[in-house]
Design a protein around this motif. Structure first.
Motif, short mmCIF file in Angstrom:
data_model
loop_
_atom_site.label_atom_id
_atom_site.label_comp_id
_atom_site.label_asym_id
_atom_site.label_seq_id
_atom_site.Cartn_x
_atom_site.Cartn_y
_atom_site.Cartn_z
N ARG A 87 -10.04 12.64 11.13
CA ARG A 87 -10.30 11.29 11.66
C ARG A 87 -11.69 11.21 12.27
O ARG A 87 -12.43 10.25 12.05
N LEU A 88 -12.07 12.21 13.03
CA LEU A 88 -13.37 12.23 13.68
C LEU A 88 -14.50 12.19 12.65
O LEU A 88 -15.44 11.39 12.75
N LEU A 89 -14.43 13.06 11.65
CA LEU A 89 -15.53 13.22 10.70
C LEU A 89 -15.59 12.10 9.67
O LEU A 89 -16.64 11.85 9.07
N SER A 90 -14.45 11.42 9.44
CA SER A 90 -14.42 10.35 8.44
C SER A 90 -14.94 9.04 8.97
O SER A 90 -15.36 8.16 8.20
N GLY A 91 -14.89 8.86 10.31
CA GLY A 91 -15.26 7.57 10.88
C GLY A 91 -14.14 6.57 10.83
O GLY A 91 -14.33 5.41 11.23
N ASP A 92 -12.96 6.97 10.36
CA ASP A 92 -11.80 6.07 10.35
C ASP A 92 -11.28 5.90 11.77
O ASP A 92 -11.37 6.80 12.61
N GLU A 93 -10.71 4.73 12.03
CA GLU A 93 -10.15 4.49 13.36
C GLU A 93 -8.87 5.28 13.57
O GLU A 93 -8.55 5.69 14.68
N HIS A 94 -8.11 5.49 12.49
CA HIS A 94 -6.83 6.16 12.60
C HIS A 94 -6.84 7.48 11.82
O HIS A 94 -7.55 7.62 10.81
N ALA A 95 -6.03 8.42 12.27
CA ALA A 95 -5.92 9.72 11.61
C ALA A 95 -5.13 9.58 10.32
O ALA A 95 -4.33 8.65 10.14
N PRO A 96 -5.31 10.50 9.37
CA PRO A 96 -4.52 10.48 8.14
C PRO A 96 -3.04 10.77 8.43
O PRO A 96 -2.68 11.23 9.52
N SER A 97 -2.20 10.51 7.46
CA SER A 97 -0.77 10.70 7.64
C SER A 97 -0.43 12.18 7.84
O SER A 97 -1.17 13.07 7.40
N THR A 98 0.68 12.40 8.49
CA THR A 98 1.12 13.78 8.74
C THR A 98 1.36 14.51 7.42
O THR A 98 0.98 15.68 7.27
N ALA A 120 0.02 14.00 4.40
CA ALA A 120 -1.22 14.32 3.71
C ALA A 120 -1.98 15.43 4.43
O ALA A 120 -2.56 16.32 3.79
N THR A 121 -1.95 15.41 5.74
CA THR A 121 -2.65 16.45 6.51
C THR A 121 -1.96 17.80 6.34
O THR A 121 -2.64 18.84 6.19
N ARG A 122 -0.64 17.81 6.35
CA ARG A 122 0.09 19.07 6.18
C ARG A 122 -0.22 19.68 4.81
O ARG A 122 -0.38 20.91 4.68
N ALA A 123 -0.32 18.85 3.78
CA ALA A 123 -0.64 19.36 2.44
C ALA A 123 -2.03 19.96 2.40
O ALA A 123 -2.26 21.01 1.79
N LEU A 124 -2.99 19.28 3.05
CA LEU A 124 -4.36 19.82 3.09
C LEU A 124 -4.40 21.13 3.86
O LEU A 124 -5.07 22.09 3.44
N LEU A 125 -3.68 21.21 4.95
CA LEU A 125 -3.64 22.44 5.75
C LEU A 125 -3.08 23.60 4.94
O LEU A 125 -3.59 24.73 5.00
N ALA A 126 -2.04 23.33 4.16
CA ALA A 126 -1.43 24.39 3.35
C ALA A 126 -2.38 24.89 2.27
O ALA A 126 -2.41 26.09 1.97
N ARG A 127 -3.18 23.98 1.69
CA ARG A 127 -4.13 24.39 0.64
C ARG A 127 -5.34 25.11 1.23
O ARG A 127 -5.91 25.97 0.57
N GLY A 128 -5.75 24.72 2.43
CA GLY A 128 -6.94 25.31 3.03
C GLY A 128 -8.23 24.78 2.47
O GLY A 128 -9.32 25.25 2.82
#
Length: 419
Positions: free
Chosen positions: A272-283, A285-293
């Protein structure tokens, strides 16, 4: 000082400290609750030796809105409250209330930034908070959403404060009646086409003093405490394993965060910080990204530990003028030469930089950095503030993500040591 307004001072003071002679701005629509807020804030400022500026926004989508804005400004002026009318001219259409809220907020924050008002007060009250919780619950919001509106939220231009969230609207109406003020009434607040109006009617508590409304407001406060604790845990996790640079990128080794709920929340906050979006991504989608690394989410690419803004996701260039905002992340301060544009450096320009000037950063990181260049002079090298050394230029770029900083994270500072 009217003792009726002093009863509200503790809730406002709790959102400080404001220091001596505070300069507060307040959004005032002419309705009962924002007018009451203006009276409270004016007396509070006078007691502190400060000043208040009331911001009256005319959306322009009703024929009588301009006259109502003038009436509001005149009513405030008659009570010694400085007021400024801001005309938006919003067209009617879909998502009217949402567009009106966003436009009003942007306009008021712009004045706060340009005129030096570090705090913006808003008049939402206990019933508004109860409606927000119900509205978000019906939309399936998670714990963070069920925390409702925050009493204090940092925006790049000013701190947004809502000191009346625990106050029933009946108390604010009584304050106006004691001052002999008849407020305006927005007809849209009684239009059942809007979901919030239907929810308010379902509560059957127009004064906001009933047990049901109080219980919902207390539930929002409980969720807010849980949200604050979760944010602190995420910030602590990031502080231990990540480097977040004020140039708008981060380095996070894959696997360093772990895989629990705190790890997911930490990565979501970072994206959320680096994208400039007001809201964080969904849980999910974030969990999937975390698992992939590695991978891309909300226009932020994570590979080899580097989290960088993708240039293809960046906003188009804008004229490089003092105060210009770009890509939901950057604000320009100062005066570059005339005719320059502010936008992403881009892959071609990044690839053309020699290794020494890159400071060891990969070209794909540099491609999403903000740069200034003159479109009419293709031979001129772009100015890349993140790579410049020293304060010799007459301008600077501040990293001001739309959603604010990561709450509780202490490691993000710019080159001047400012947070």
């Amino acid at each position: 000082m009217n003792p009726a307004t002093a009863d509200f001072f503790p809730a406002l003071a709790a959102l400080g400290p404001f220091g001596p002679a505070p300069r507060l701005a307040a959004g005032v629509s002419g309705g009962p609750h924002s007018l009451a807020l203006a009276l409270i804030a004016q007396d509070f400022c006078r007691a502190q030796g400060g000043s208040l500026l009331a911001l009256v926004v005319d959306h322009g989508f009703r024929a009588e809105s301009a006259a109502e804005a003038r009436w509001t400004a005149g009513t405030l002026a008659a009570r010694g409250i400085a007021a400024r009318v801001i005309s938006l001219g919003l067209p009617r259409g879909a998502a009217l209330q949402e567009r009106a809220r966003a436009g009003r907020m942007a306009a008021m924050l712009s004045v706060c930034a340009s005129d030096g008002y570090p705090w913006l007060l808003l008049g939402q009250h206990r019933l508004d908070q109860a409606e927000t919780l119900l509205f978000r619950a019906l939309r399936g919001s998670g714990e963070a959403g069920l925390a409702g509106m925050a009493a204090a939220r940092a925006a790049p231009e000013a701190m947004i404060l809502r000191p009346l969230l625990g106050t029933p609207p009946a108390a604010l109406e009584a304050l106006l009646a004691a001052r002999g003020i008849l407020p305006l009434r927005d007809p849209s607040n009684d239009d059942p086409r809007f979901a919030r109006v239907r929810l308010r009617r379902s509560l059957a508590d127009p004064g906001g003093e009933g047990q049901g409304t109080a219980a919902l407001a207390e539930a929002a406060r409980a969720f807010a405490r849980r949200r604050a604790a979760a944010e602190e845990a995420a910030a602590a996790r990031l502080a231990g394993v990540a480097r977040i640079d004020p140039a708008g990128w981060a380095f996070l080794p894959p696997g360093a965060l772990g895989a629990d709920r705190v790890a997911v929340a930490s990565l979501a906050a970072l994206v959320r910080l680096l994208s400039g979006d007001e809201h964080a991504p969904s849980t999910a989608a974030t969990r999937a990204l975390l698992a992939r690394g590695e991978g891309t989410l909300h226009g932020v690419h994570w590979q080899g530990g580097w989290l960088v803004r993708e240039p293809v996701a960046c906003a188009p260039p804008v004229p490089a003028l003092d105060g210009a905002a770009w890509d939901g992340r950057w604000r320009l301060r100062g005066h570059p030469p005339d005719g320059f544009l502010l936008g992403a450096l881009g892959a071609a320009r990044a690839g053309g930089l020699d290794r020494k000037r890159r400071r060891g950063w990969p070209a794909r990181l540099l491609a999403g950095l903000p740069a200034l260049w003159h479109p009419g002079d293709p031979a001129a090298a772009p100015s890349i503030p993140a790579l410049e050394d020293g304060p010799g230029t007459p301008f600077r770029l501040d990293f001001c993500p739309a959603g604010g900083a990561i709450s509780g994270y202490k490691g993000l500072e710019n080159k001047n040591g400012e947070r």
